[in-house]
Scaffold this motif. Structure first.
Motif, PDB file in Angstrom:
ATOM      1  N   SER A  41       0.879  -1.176  -0.114  1.00 40.33           N
ATOM      2  CA  SER A  41       0.051   0.066  -0.069  1.00 40.33           C
ATOM      3  C   SER A  41       0.809   1.240  -0.083  1.00 40.33           C
ATOM      4  N   GLN A  86      -7.528   0.910  -0.015  1.00 37.21           N
ATOM      5  CA  GLN A  86      -7.680  -0.398   0.671  1.00 37.21           C
ATOM      6  C   GLN A  86      -9.041  -0.055   1.665  1.00 37.21           C
ATOM      7  N   ASP A 162      -6.029  -0.889  -4.548  1.00 40.77           N
ATOM      8  CA  ASP A 162      -5.388  -1.434  -3.491  1.00 40.77           C
ATOM      9  C   ASP A 162      -6.266  -2.794  -3.133  1.00 40.77           C
ATOM     10  N   GLU A 163      -6.234  -4.025  -3.365  1.00 40.22           N
ATOM     11  CA  GLU A 163      -7.056  -4.977  -2.911  1.00 40.22           C
ATOM     12  C   GLU A 163      -8.422  -4.852  -3.172  1.00 40.22           C
TER      13      GLU A 163
HETATM   14 MG   LIG Z   1      -1.993  -2.780   2.149  1.00 38.63          MG
END
Ligand SMILES: [Mg+2]
Ligand SMILES: Nc1ncnc2c1ncn2[C@@H]1O[C@H](COP(=O)(O)OP(=O)(O)OP(=O)(O)O)[C@@H](O)[C@H]1O
Length: 217
Positions: A41, A86, A162-163
């Motif tokens: 991240s 995220q 992010d994810e």
């Molecule tokens: Mg992360």
């Protein structure tokens, strides 16, 4: 083209990124993988101009993004750089539709066609029924999909996520990944995603692995 040159970042004396250099070509679909806490991240936040490195540079098409003024960075965010955090970062006081329209409104590109495009994206990710609701009324997975639609809404040249499927079930994960693949192939967007899932990473064409703040392959 995105170039990261010798990026370093520490928190409280602890090195989180150690001299990370990498190059991402236009139209690539790259997955960043690594253990929790390895610096993923941090790396993509720096690539997306949300966090300044202690040293090193990030060039977008040859331009050092940290040499830009706040206005130029803000403009980039609503015209060419889509980012999915995220933790989503929807604006809590705006309903979902206004969240999705906000980058276009700020860029003065909110017109009927843009609204229809956003509605189409919302339909594809099954959040059409949520457009009038506040983010607090949504599930985590719905917030995640709204954040993805918001990032896609500007038809970005570069998309950093992010994810992006971390809160989604397998069927919705597939829909999101198919949409990202389509945007990458048909619109030529560069896609950079962080993921813990090899299956999700496999939608991309290259995997960057990071361990203890260093690229390992
Ligand atoms: Mg992360
Ligand atoms: N704002 C901050 N202040 C202090 N330490 C931080 C901060 N942000 C991140 N860190 C630390 O930096 C390291 C890397 O964090 P980062 O969020 O980049 O990891 P990650 O690879 O994205 O992990 P995850 O897979 O859990 O999301 C971690 O040890 C984390 O505790």
């Amino acid at each position: 083209m995105i170039n990261c040159e010798n990026l370093k970042k520490s928190y409280n004396g602890e090195e989180v990124l150690r001299k990370v250099s990498l190059e991402i070509r236009d139209g690539e679909f790259v997955s960043v993988m690594g253990k929790s806490g390895s610096g993923k991240s941090t790396l993509i936040s720096i690539m997306g101009a949300h966090l300044a490195p202690d040293s090193g540079r990030v060039l977008h098409d040859g331009v050092d993004i940290f040499s830009l003024g706040e206005r130029e960075i803000a403009k980039m965010r609503c015209t060419s750089l889509g980012f999915v955090f995220q933790n989503f970062r929807l604006i809590p006081t705006l309903n979902v539709k206004d969240n999705l329209l906000l980058p276009s409104v700020l860029a003065k590109s909110a017109d009927k066609a843009r609204e229809e495009y956003i509605e189409m994206l919302a339909e594809r990710l099954e959040i059409s029924a949520m457009l009038g609701k506040l983010p607090t009324e949504l599930s985590g997975g719905q917030c995640q999909r709204a954040a993805i639609v918001r990032a896609l809404s500007i038809k970005p040249k570069t998309l950093i996520l992010d994810e992006p499927t971390g809160a989604l079930d397998t069927a919705m994960e597939r829909r999101v990944m198919e949409l990202l693949t389509e945007i990458n192939r048909e619109c030529g967007a560069t896609v950079i995603q962080v993921t813990h899932s090899e299956a999700v990473a496999a939608y991309g064409s290259r995997i960057i692995r990071i361990r203890d703040g260093e690229i390992v392959e």
